[in-house]
Design an enzyme around this catalytic site. Structure first.
Site, PDB file in Angstrom:
ATOM      1  CB  SER A 144      -0.919   0.013   1.221  1.00 28.36           C
ATOM      2  OG  SER A 144      -0.158   0.114   2.401  1.00 28.36           O
ATOM      3  CE1 TYR A 157       8.998  -2.913   2.500  1.00 30.46           C
ATOM      4  CE2 TYR A 157       7.207  -1.314   2.486  1.00 30.46           C
ATOM      5  CZ  TYR A 157       7.638  -2.621   2.520  1.00 30.46           C
ATOM      6  OH  TYR A 157       6.717  -3.646   2.561  1.00 30.46           O
TER       7      TYR A 157
HETATM    8  P1  NAP Z   1       8.661 -11.719   6.852  1.00 31.62           P
HETATM    9  O1  NAP Z   1       7.802 -12.444   7.820  1.00 31.62           O
HETATM   10  O2  NAP Z   1       9.936 -11.124   7.333  1.00 31.62           O
HETATM   11  O3  NAP Z   1       8.968 -12.704   5.630  1.00 31.62           O
HETATM   12  C1  NAP Z   1       9.887 -12.369   4.616  1.00 31.62           C
HETATM   13  C2  NAP Z   1      10.727 -13.600   4.313  1.00 31.62           C
HETATM   14  O4  NAP Z   1      11.601 -13.299   3.191  1.00 31.62           O
HETATM   15  C3  NAP Z   1      11.645 -13.971   5.484  1.00 31.62           C
HETATM   16  O5  NAP Z   1      11.669 -15.364   5.671  1.00 31.62           O
HETATM   17  C4  NAP Z   1      13.005 -13.454   5.014  1.00 31.62           C
HETATM   18  O6  NAP Z   1      14.114 -14.135   5.569  1.00 31.62           O
HETATM   19  C5  NAP Z   1      12.918 -13.720   3.519  1.00 31.62           C
HETATM   20  N1  NAP Z   1      13.921 -12.954   2.782  1.00 31.62           N
HETATM   21  C6  NAP Z   1      14.454 -11.756   3.114  1.00 31.62           C
HETATM   22  N2  NAP Z   1      15.374 -11.392   2.199  1.00 31.62           N
HETATM   23  C7  NAP Z   1      15.420 -12.390   1.281  1.00 31.62           C
HETATM   24  C8  NAP Z   1      16.182 -12.597   0.125  1.00 31.62           C
HETATM   25  N3  NAP Z   1      17.096 -11.703  -0.273  1.00 31.62           N
HETATM   26  N4  NAP Z   1      15.986 -13.719  -0.598  1.00 31.62           N
HETATM   27  C9  NAP Z   1      15.090 -14.644  -0.184  1.00 31.62           C
HETATM   28  N5  NAP Z   1      14.331 -14.520   0.917  1.00 31.62           N
HETATM   29  C10 NAP Z   1      14.493 -13.393   1.648  1.00 31.62           C
HETATM   30  O7  NAP Z   1       7.870 -10.521   6.187  1.00 31.62           O
HETATM   31  P2  NAP Z   1       6.431 -10.394   5.462  1.00 31.62           P
HETATM   32  O8  NAP Z   1       5.728  -9.302   6.144  1.00 31.62           O
HETATM   33  O9  NAP Z   1       5.782 -11.712   5.289  1.00 31.62           O
HETATM   34  O10 NAP Z   1       6.917  -9.818   4.060  1.00 31.62           O
HETATM   35  C11 NAP Z   1       6.734 -10.476   2.829  1.00 31.62           C
HETATM   36  C12 NAP Z   1       6.596  -9.423   1.743  1.00 31.62           C
HETATM   37  O11 NAP Z   1       5.402  -8.667   1.988  1.00 31.62           O
HETATM   38  C13 NAP Z   1       7.731  -8.406   1.668  1.00 31.62           C
HETATM   39  O12 NAP Z   1       8.058  -8.158   0.305  1.00 31.62           O
HETATM   40  C14 NAP Z   1       7.141  -7.179   2.301  1.00 31.62           C
HETATM   41  O13 NAP Z   1       7.745  -5.973   1.859  1.00 31.62           O
HETATM   42  C15 NAP Z   1       5.702  -7.297   1.852  1.00 31.62           C
HETATM   43  N6  NAP Z   1       4.733  -6.520   2.628  1.00 31.62           N
HETATM   44  C16 NAP Z   1       4.603  -6.732   3.972  1.00 31.62           C
HETATM   45  C17 NAP Z   1       3.700  -5.967   4.696  1.00 31.62           C
HETATM   46  C18 NAP Z   1       3.524  -6.134   6.199  1.00 31.62           C
HETATM   47  O14 NAP Z   1       2.918  -5.254   6.833  1.00 31.62           O
HETATM   48  N7  NAP Z   1       4.012  -7.202   6.789  1.00 31.62           N
HETATM   49  C19 NAP Z   1       2.913  -5.005   4.042  1.00 31.62           C
HETATM   50  C20 NAP Z   1       3.068  -4.819   2.676  1.00 31.62           C
HETATM   51  C21 NAP Z   1       3.975  -5.594   1.976  1.00 31.62           C
HETATM   52  P3  NAP Z   1      14.872 -13.443   6.819  1.00 31.62           P
HETATM   53  O15 NAP Z   1      13.871 -13.361   7.904  1.00 31.62           O
HETATM   54  O16 NAP Z   1      16.001 -14.378   7.113  1.00 31.62           O
HETATM   55  O17 NAP Z   1      15.310 -12.069   6.353  1.00 31.62           O
END
Ligand code: NAP
Length: 270
Positions: A144, A157
């Site tokens: 968003s 970001y």
């Molecule tokens: P999360 O729980 O931290 O999951 C992200 C996963 O990606 C983690 O296992 C992380 O490993 C892994 N990762 C990080 N860098 C990587 C790389 N270079 N290559 C492969 N894997 C990698 O976070 P999440 O909230 O589910 O996020 C997933 C996606 O949703 C992201 O793109 C984030 O920007 C997006 N998003 C999240 C939100 C929110 O509020 N949570 C909102 C909008 C969009 P490590 O933990 O070891 O780094």
């Protein structure tokens, strides 16, 4: 349900949060899932969860910002299952909340490498595999913050996620003649490790952080990883056969109200 029976799906960042919930949701609906994460142990935990449900999944360690890792991922998935039908290009990292004038260029570069270059590399290298199977679907992870929301200290970001939204449209245009659809999901705040990390170390700080969002979100709840998984599966399914180049907000109405409409929102955040 078997909406994805016989489909081979690659999910990046599938060791945690939204990626893990989506990998499990695909498996519940019959897909074979390649669980890709930078942390192999976490990928294996997701695979174990899928195996417990009777599903088929493969854990692969890869850094999505590295081209050689993508080439290896594709070789391993095709070697194991012979094809790839769907990619959820999800892996991403958050910033450290510094205003742009205080941000190190190296931190900017890392964020762009994972959140934007990683998406580009995924599209570039998966497309030929999808085309080989006669078509397929890519769902990119945007946010968003890619044009709807602005959060203090989130400049790098947000720029990376705006890039994802744009690249999704370009790839959609270029891939359409091959029967490949490309869309993006744009979640608001979702309760995961990534968002908790913005809140601070202890539980009280995290509760206050999520409470703050809850008050701002018109639907009165903070999103859960499964809320995003549902939308990803829709975009990847035949029900979305006429949808490409599209972006979908999944935010409970968060972006209908500005940050300052939430009660007691400090600015800048303390
Ligand atoms: P999360 O729980 O931290 O999951 C992200 C996963 O990606 C983690 O296992 C992380 O490993 C892994 N990762 C990080 N860098 C990587 C790389 N270079 N290559 C492969 N894997 C990698 O976070 P999440 O909230 O589910 O996020 C997933 C996606 O949703 C992201 O793109 C984030 O920007 C997006 N998003 C999240 C939100 C929110 O509020 N949570 C909102 C909008 C969009 P490590 O933990 O070891 O780094």
């Amino acid at each position: 349900m078997s909406r994805f029976a016989d489909k081979v799906v690659v999910v990046t960042g599938a060791g945690s949060g939204i990626g893990r919930a989506t990998a499990v949701a695909f498996a519940k609906e019959g897909a074979i899932v390649a669980v890709v994460d930078i942390d192999l142990q976490k990928a294996e935990t997701t695979v174990a969860e899928i195996a417990k449900m009777g599903g088929d999944a493969l854990a692969i360690q890869a850094d999505v910002s590295q081209e050689a890792d993508w080439i290896e991922v594709i070789a391993r998935v095709k070697g194991a299952y012979g094809r790839i039908n769907i990619l959820f290009n999800n892996a991403g990292i958050g910033g450290d909340g510094k205003p742009l004038m205080e941000l190190d260029a190296a931190d900017w570069d890392r964020l762009m490498a994972v959140n934007l270059r990683g998406i580009f590399l995924g599209c570039k290298h998966i497309l030929p595999a999808l085309i080989e199977t006669g078509g397929g679907a890519i769902v990119n992870m945007s946010s968003s913050t890619a044009g709807w929301d602005t959060i203090f200290g989130g400049g790098a970001y947000m720029a990376s996620k705006a890039g994802v939204t744009q690249i999704t449209k370009n790839v959609a245009l270029e891939a359409a003649p091959y029967g490949v659809r490309v869309n993006a999901v744009c979640p608001g705040i979702i309760e995961t490790r990534l968002s908790s990390a913005q809140a601070g170390a202890d539980e009280a700080e995290q509760d206050a952080f999520f409470d703050h969002f809850r008050q701002r979100i018109p639907l009165g709840r903070v999103g859960q990883p499964e809320d995003v998984a549902t939308a990803v599966l829709f975009f990847a399914s035949d029900e979305a056969r006429h949808i490409t180049g599209s972006t979908l907000l999944i935010d409970g109405g968060q972006t209908l109200q500005s940050w300052s409409n939430a009660p007691s929102a400090p600015y800048p955040p303390q």
